[in-house]
Design an enzyme around this catalytic site. Structure first.
Site, PDB file in Angstrom:
ATOM      1  N   ASP A 269     -23.946   9.107  -3.096  1.00 10.50           N
ATOM      2  CA  ASP A 269     -25.199   8.396  -3.176  1.00 10.50           C
ATOM      3  C   ASP A 269     -25.312   7.515  -1.788  1.00 10.50           C
ATOM      4  OD1 ASP A 269     -27.737   7.916  -3.977  1.00 10.50           O
ATOM      5  OD2 ASP A 269     -27.276   8.058  -6.053  1.00 10.50           O
ATOM      6  N   GLU A 619     -42.844   2.799 -12.012  1.00  8.87           N
ATOM      7  CA  GLU A 619     -41.650   3.090 -12.409  1.00  8.87           C
ATOM      8  C   GLU A 619     -40.948   4.070 -11.409  1.00  8.87           C
ATOM      9  OE1 GLU A 619     -41.365   6.020 -16.007  1.00  8.87           O
ATOM     10  OE2 GLU A 619     -43.021   6.834 -15.331  1.00  8.87           O
TER      11      GLU A 619
END
Length: 860
Positions: A269, A619
């Site tokens: 990542d 969000e």
């Protein structure tokens, strides 16, 4: 004779020369990818090898190796690379319980990805988000509704996630037996990742029960590796038992490579290797050299970041051997050869996909179909739905009613056109019906905000704001990128997102220019928010200068008393210093409104359609939102924001019938709304055709058939600690309370009746009858529970099928339920296996006990 190939890399034109004849074995397309990789690796220098192991993979001109971008996105359609078809967010697609349709959506998305790649190559470009390696699907288990990235997953169940994940991989990569892969897909984030966002760079998961690991967190990854032949696996940010996931020898070496036999690529990542040694993060190592060695020796082949630039130093200091690099490089080059990326275009069928498929009507129709199937009807008191199309006065209100960007979700592309929910409703009504839009209801506060962005033009007269970007902090030299924004600007590098293709994540600058010419006298605010520095220039005068304190988030709201017809030249210079990059710009009129004012505007309405919920702006991934119950992209509460709750209550008190449409990427606690609203429809972030799909359900042109892929709880009090990764008390499989709406639940406009299930020799059959007055689709769900297992899940999904049944018709549904479906955790052997004994097999249309027919099956 030589042939020339020119490619843009890092803003520089590079010309490769390669002989027309095959000179080296790695250029021989008749050899296997493994043979070609072995030959090519032997010709590379140490410095070249290092450059090829970073996500922005540099060229090796002398060998004809082109630049390669390992990081691209297609979470629910090709993302961050201009126009593309935008499907519903993945949580919405999971609500379809239709993996066949999901495959078709990702087959379409991969068509568009290949077209965009071909366009980039022919234009002499290869920037971020233009390559053939796509970091999706996200098959993490959505264990907690507070997690901001839950919208990217396929829900809380391992089996549903597995089925959906396999469909995504098939759609992106193409047939397994094809010589060339269509794209490379990536199963992420491995392993045991499910938030929180705010501490993911330092978080350590300790003492996770082995049962939770093998029964919940790992099944989808194992299936995508062994059944799906997924090309890549991404290791996650956090630590497990003290080791960062990208340096986890147990998970990467023993399980992934050893037990599962994964031969593909492990990518990190973005920034995950840097977390190894960064102060305040994992602090697992002390230097970039040590981090590089730890990650490569654990099996992380490619780094998204720049720490692997230390590879040559690590080899010179004896931390790594060149042969260690060759192991990773072979996997990377096998992946590239399997794409045909180094072969002539005419040999690769995927390079022949017709360009007219990009944003085509066929793909738009797929987005429409998926949006329809994603709709979940949660409540329908007194059968208020479907609404009549005629002789009805409808008031539409709510923060998501007319918000096209909300519908795109996160990690999205840009659709050529979005049908908002308000658009969809207006298009449906007929004779003697009215639709009144009431502006002013916000997500967290009520105010009428009128954007004047439509009154902005570039200095050359084109609608919008023109932007120029430089990959330096001085705005010097030729711009690295230029673009025009036609909607209010909201950019950030959260989740390692670049502002525009060709722009670096950090150490860049920009200039935004536009001309504001209002149609009437007005007092507006120029709203600016940025991290790091900026200056605002109006008609040549600097009216705000925050370059001097260019660090952290800074906000300016500059009032301007504008005169109709007068031109105001506006320029914003932006500088990004380090870390977080963020820039917002709009020109607005705004005034607050009371609930009484809003309710009064709905006085004549026969029904109020309230389109509420939250938004991808609230969000998401590693966001910097700290107010109103949001933290770092996660939520601290799961209730609907108070402003919306109070307005709905006021509408109810005024005697209005309210149909509530909830837009969110995750579960919202709607206990109050279930009392104050007649009907509730969960619409998610429904993509470019979401407005049509919502309207179809509201007016009965589509019979809803979606089912919840997650549990909707009554309140945050139902949830364990967010930092607790054990499954006790979480999801339908372990939650002992009564949810508001259960996993697998979803209503229809017709009624279905199930017969008694029958099981014989690996096959389950059940009669399904539609006793209602309209055709409909039902999702037949099969759950299994080992009766003697008192510690395990209450029930676990093991099969499902979407079935269409005409009104008054009856059908026999047959489903495979092989011996492997009874596999579970055996605490005696600490393994997953089929334990002989008696099992409850439950069949129905949700996970609720009252919706299931149960039989006992003996497994020998």
């Amino acid at each position: 004779m030589l042939k020339q190939l020119s490619v843009m890399a890092f803003g520089v034109a590079i010309t490769f020369s390669a002989t027309a004849q095959t000179t080296y074995p790695y250029q021989d397309t008749s050899l296997t990818p493994e043979q070609r990789a072995d030959d090519l690796i032997g010709r590379l220098t140490l410095e070249e090898k290092a450059r090829l192991m970073i996500d922005v993979s540099g060229p090796v001109e002398r060998l004809g190796i082109k630049p390669f971008q390992w990081w691209n996105e297609t979470l629910h359609g090709v993302a961050r690379n201009g126009f593309a078809t935008v499907f519903p967010i993945t949580m919405g697609m999971a609500a379809s319980w239709d993996d066949a349709l999901l495959f078709r959506c990702f087959d379409a998305a991969s068509d568009e990805a290949r077209i965009k790649y071909r366009q980039a190559v022919r234009a002499g470009q290869m920037n971020r988000y233009q390559g053939l390696s796509f970091w999706t699907p996200n098959i993490n288990i959505f264990r907690d509704p507070r997690w901001g990235r839950g919208q990217e997953t396929y829900g809380e169940d391992p089996y549903l996630t597995t089925r959906m994940g396999l469909a995504v991989v098939r759609g992106l990569e193409g047939p397994k037996d094809a010589k060339y892969k269509k794209l490379l897909s990536c199963a992420k984030h491995y392993a045991v990742h499910s938030g929180p966002e705010w501490n993911r760079h330092s978080f350590n998961i300790e003492n996770l029960p082995e049962r939770d690991l093998w029964e919940t967190y790992l099944p989808a990854f194992k299936a995508l590796v062994q059944e799906g032949d997924v090309a890549e696996v991404m290791c996650a940010y956090q630590r497990i038992d003290g080791q960062p996931c990208c340096g986890q020898t147990r998970y990467l070496q023993q399980i992934l490579r050893g037990e599962w036999g994964f031969k593909g690529i492990v990518v990190s990542d973005c920034g995950a290797i840097r977390d190894f040694h960064t102060k305040g993060h994992h602090e697992y190592t002390k230097t970039p050299v040590e981090s590089t060695a730890k990650a490569i020796l654990a099996g992380t082949d490619n780094e998204c970041g720049s720490v692997y630039k230390a590879i040559p130093q690590a080899v010179r200091e004896g931390e790594l051997k060149e042969s260690d690099l060759d192991v990773s490089l072979k996997r990377l080059f096998v992946g590239r050869f399997r794409l045909g990326e180094m072969d002539p275009d005419h040999l690769v069928p995927w390079m022949q996909i017709p360009e007219e498929r990009l944003c085509s009507k066929a793909h738009n129709d797929l987005a429409y179909k998926m949006a329809q199937e994603s709709m979940v009807l949660l409540q329908n008191k007194n059968n208020i739905l479907p609404l009549a199309k005629e002789n009805l006065n409808i008031a539409v209100i709510g923060p998501n009613a007319n918000d096209s960007v909300m519908q795109w979700g996160n990690y999205s592309g840009y659709p050529t056109h979005t049908v908002t929910i308000l658009d969809g409703i207006k298009a449906k009504v007929g004779k003697n019906a009215t639709v009144k839009y009431i502006n002013g209801a916000g997500h967290v506060a009520n105010a009428v905000t009128i954007s004047h962005f439509n009154e902005l033009t570039t200095r050359s007269g084109v609608p919008g704001v023109e932007a120029f970007y430089w990959n330096n902090k001085e705005q010097e030299g030729a711009p690295a990128a230029a673009t025009v924004y036609t909607n209010s600007i909201h950019l950030d590098n959260g989740g390692n997102t670049v502002f525009a293709p060709g722009v670096e994540l950090e150490d860049f600058s920009a200039t935004y220019t536009t001309v504001f010419k209002p149609q009437k006298d007005c007092t507006v605010t120029i709203d600016l928010k940025a991290d790091d520095g900026y200056r605002l220039i109006i008609n040549g005068d600097t009216v705000a200068n925050r370059f001097r304190s260019a660090h952290g988030m800074q906000t300016t709201r500059r009032e301007l008393k504008a005169v109709a017809g007068r031109a105001y030249d506006i320029q914003v210079d932006y500088i990004q210093v380090s870390g977080m990059a963020h820039f917002e710009f709009d020109i607005n009129e705004k005034h607050t409104v009371s609930n009484n004012e809003l309710v009064a505007q709905a006085a004549d309405a026969d029904v109020v359609v309230f389109v509420g919920g939250i938004s991808p702006r609230l969000e998401g991934e590693e966001m910097k939102v700290d107010a109103y119950g949001f933290k770092g992209g996660d939520r601290t509460d799961i209730q609907l924001p108070q402003a919306q709750r109070e307005l709905i209550k006021a509408l109810k008190a005024a005697g209005k019938r309210v149909v509530y449409i909830n837009c969110s990427g995750s579960a919202i606690a709607l206990a109050d709304e279930s009392e104050n609203c007649e009907a509730i429809l969960q619409a998610w972030y429904p993509g470019e055709r979401g407005g049509d799909a919502v309207a179809d359900v509201l007016f009965g042109d589509y019979n809803p058939s979606g089912k919840l892929p997650i549990t909707f709880y009554k309140s945050v009090n139902d949830l364990p600690d967010f930092l607790d990764y054990t499954m006790a008390g979480r999801t339908y499989r372990y939650f002992q309370g009564t949810p508001l709406w259960a996993f697998g639940y979803g209503m229809s406009y017709t009624d279905f009746v199930f017969g008694k299930p029958r099981y014989k020799k690996g096959k389950l059959s059940v009669a399904l009858e539609n006793i209602g007055s309209c055709d409909g689709e039902e999702v037949v769900q099969v759950y299994v529970k080992r009766i003697a297992d008192t510690d395990g899940p209450i029930k676990t999904l093991k099969a499902f099928r979407r079935v269409n049944v005409g009104a008054g018709q009856k059908t026999e549904v047959e489903m495979e339920l092989p011996r492997e479906a009874f596999e579970c955790w055996d605490k005696e052997s600490n393994t997953m296996r089929v334990i002989p004994g008696k099992y409850n097999v439950m069949v129905g249309n949700s996970s609720r006990a009252e919706d299931l027919q149960t039989i006992v099956v003996t497994v020998k």
